[in-house]
Design an enzyme around this catalytic site. Structure first.
Site, PDB file in Angstrom:
ATOM      1  N   GLU A 274     -43.363  54.092  23.866  1.00  0.00           N
ATOM      2  CA  GLU A 274     -42.395  54.864  23.293  1.00  0.00           C
ATOM      3  C   GLU A 274     -42.927  55.525  24.402  1.00  0.00           C
ATOM      4  O   GLU A 274     -44.257  56.715  24.910  1.00  0.00           O
ATOM      5  CB  GLU A 274     -43.934  55.959  22.105  1.00  0.00           C
ATOM      6  CG  GLU A 274     -42.203  56.294  20.748  1.00  0.00           C
ATOM      7  CD  GLU A 274     -42.612  58.184  22.191  1.00  0.00           C
ATOM      8  OE1 GLU A 274     -41.402  58.532  22.896  1.00  0.00           O
ATOM      9  OE2 GLU A 274     -43.311  58.714  22.029  1.00  0.00           O
ATOM     10  N   CYS A 308     -42.417  65.396  23.870  1.00  0.00           N
ATOM     11  CA  CYS A 308     -41.629  63.714  24.414  1.00  0.00           C
ATOM     12  C   CYS A 308     -40.169  63.984  23.832  1.00  0.00           C
ATOM     13  O   CYS A 308     -39.082  64.055  24.110  1.00  0.00           O
ATOM     14  CB  CYS A 308     -41.894  62.283  24.047  1.00  0.00           C
ATOM     15  SG  CYS A 308     -42.551  62.189  21.530  1.00  0.00           S
TER      16      CYS A 308
END
Length: 521
Positions: A274, A308
């Site tokens: 991720e 993110c």
């Protein structure tokens, strides 16, 4: 305004550390294998709020890592045979323990990351939510029954525990990302070995202290929650190459993820990546601009642009650019910047001085290419902003194809660009190497539908009339392209932590072969 005594980092640390099993004065051990230790270098955890030292941590030496990995593997061999609902009960108890310490752990997250208190406590709530999810999951680790072509045969699919899951997490979500992974992994019958960011070691130690207490209360070997704090590249390389870790889940930069993926692949292990995001919001002519402004503000400014899922690109139709930018500038001017522990603050500091420098370098590149700063971007100094890590959030006109826009700068910079027709907007949205989160504000149902089609957004997360941040734990979280392709948290992400087995049982007195093959008859 300088921080008051009640909201100073040192005062808050002194108040909460005892309840979290941490010491302000003594060196905190940074390795756990059922026992605590740490024979490596002593690290200092400095708060970005004012640059002061919160505490010291003895990092994991190579021998400590070996103890942690070995103990986690031994714990797995026993844990895999425990019925899944009993495993879920341990996670349920951990969630209850988190509820009791949510204010303290949330403030520790704020101290180490610079998040405002609401976001720090929100991160702990994410941990609680995934514990609830995993507890229910413990009674639903289901396979399939498949129709067999052979008479008297049953064809099934079973899911079994995988092994030790290595977890590498980043500073910006120092507790939640570990919980997303560990709650599912432990419920699935795995043990875990966690390497947190060196910038947030105290949060990791507090999480494992709590897990240890819950495990001992439940009569469970606490080594299912092993820990190794220390040198990022060194420990990361060791984990990626360790065959005792069939899965390595890594959250962080694309550069880090590429290295982890390569090393893990060489030993035929699994990696769950991720990585970076470069998330865009499209604002169409029909959009509700008031809603869009609120979502863009939170997406671009929340966590000081260090998520993110932070909104980094604004793709706005040329007909509504002027009123939208005007409204955004007005909203940005209202953002209270400063000590994140103080009520009313909406944006705290960047994590360190290197992040401030990186932001300034990105803005200098924008200017060199002819871009225009519409608002903000300046470092903040003075008594109200100790430590040199505070900045004003920035709006900047830029082109999507500029290298500075194509890469992720972990700071509150929102690049503004325009489009004329819908196809151009989608092309701009997708024309970056990353593919994590995306959003569109539109009241046109055709545009909304097209955004969610295969030819629309190419991201792992696609939102209509809400921003790029704030994903719920019920859905799988992750993205495509250089974001890594991994999925964490909800939906069927649990399957990453298990091994699939196709099972065939013959209940007949014959031995028919598949595909009707006749052999030796």
């Amino acid at each position: 305004m300088a921080a008051s005594a009640s909201t100073s980092a040192a005062a808050v640390a002194r108040a909460i550390f005892p309840r979290l099993g941490l010491s302000v004065r003594k060196v905190n051990p940074g390795a756990f294998w059922g026992e605590w230790g740490g024979g490596g270098a002593v690290l200092e955890s400095r708060t970005p709020i004012d640059g002061s030292v919160l505490g010291r941590v003895a990092s994991a030496a190579p021998a400590d890592y070996e103890r942690a990995a070995g103990a986690a593997h031994a714990a797995f061999l026993a844990w895999r045979s425990v019925p899944a609902p009993q495993r879920g009960e341990v996670i349920r108890r951990y969630g209850e323990a988190l509820r009791a310490l949510r204010p303290e752990l949330g403030r520790l997250v704020s101290l180490e990351t610079g998040k405002i208190v609401a976001e720090g406590e929100g991160e702990v709530q994410e941990m609680i939510d995934i514990c609830d999810f995993a507890t229910g999951l413990s009674r639903q680790l289901h396979g399939l029954t498949i129709a067999s072509e052979r008479p008297g045969h049953r064809l099934m699919e079973a899911w079994h525990p995988l092994g030790v899951a290595g977890i590498i997490s980043a500073f910006n979500f120092p507790a939640a990302v570990w919980a997303w992974n560990s709650a599912l992994a432990v419920t699935c019958g795995d043990a875990t070995l966690w390497k947190p960011s060196e910038r947030t070691p105290l949060t990791a130690i507090a999480c494992i202290r709590l897990a240890e207490r819950v495990c001992r209360d439940c009569g469970v070997n606490p080594a299912i929650f092993a820990l190794a704090v220390g040198d990022g590249p060194g420990l990361g390389e060791r984990m990626a190459a360790d065959r005792r870790l069939p899965l390595v889940s890594a959250t962080g930069s694309t550069r880090m993820g590429r290295r982890v993926g390569e090393v893990v692949a060489r030993r035929f292990g699994r990696s769950l990546l991720e990585l970076g995001g470069n998330n865009a919001v499209i604002v169409a002519p029909s959009a509700d601009l008031k809603m869009a402004v609120r979502a863009i503000l939170f997406g671009a400014v929340g966590t000081a642009g260090q998520r993110c899922t932070t909104t980094r690109r604004l793709i706005v139709h040329e007909s509504v650019k002027a009123p939208l930018v005007e409204a955004l500038i007005a909203a940005y001017r209202q953002v209270t910047i400063g000590n994140p522990l103080r009520p009313g603050t909406l944006m705290g500091p960047l994590i360190d001085l290197a992040a401030v420098q990186g932001m300034q370098q990105a803005l200098a590149e924008v200017r060199r290419r002819g871009g225009r700063i519409l608002y903000g971007g300046e470092p903040l100094t003075g008594r109200a902003y100790p430590g040199g890590r505070y900045v004003t959030p920035c709006l900047a006109e830029a082109r999507n194809d500029w290298p500075v826009v194509q890469r992720e700068t972990f700071a509150p910079i929102l690049y503004v660009m325009t489009y004329r027709d819908y196809a151009e907007a989608i092309a701009l949205q997708n024309a970056v190497p990353q593919g994590l989160s995306s959003a569109i504000f539109t009241l046109d149902m055709r545009e909304a539908g097209q955004f969610l089609f295969a030819s629309g957004s190419d991201c792992g997360l696609a939102n209509v009339n809400l921003g790029t941040s704030g994903a719920e734990i019920g859905g799988a979280f992750g993205g495509e392209k250089e974001t890594g392709g991994g999925r964490e948290s909800g939906s069927d992400a649990w399957k990453s932590y298990m091994r699939r087995q196709t099972v065939t049982v013959n209940y007949s007195d014959a031995l028919p072969l598949a595909q009707g093959i006749k052999f030796g008859e």
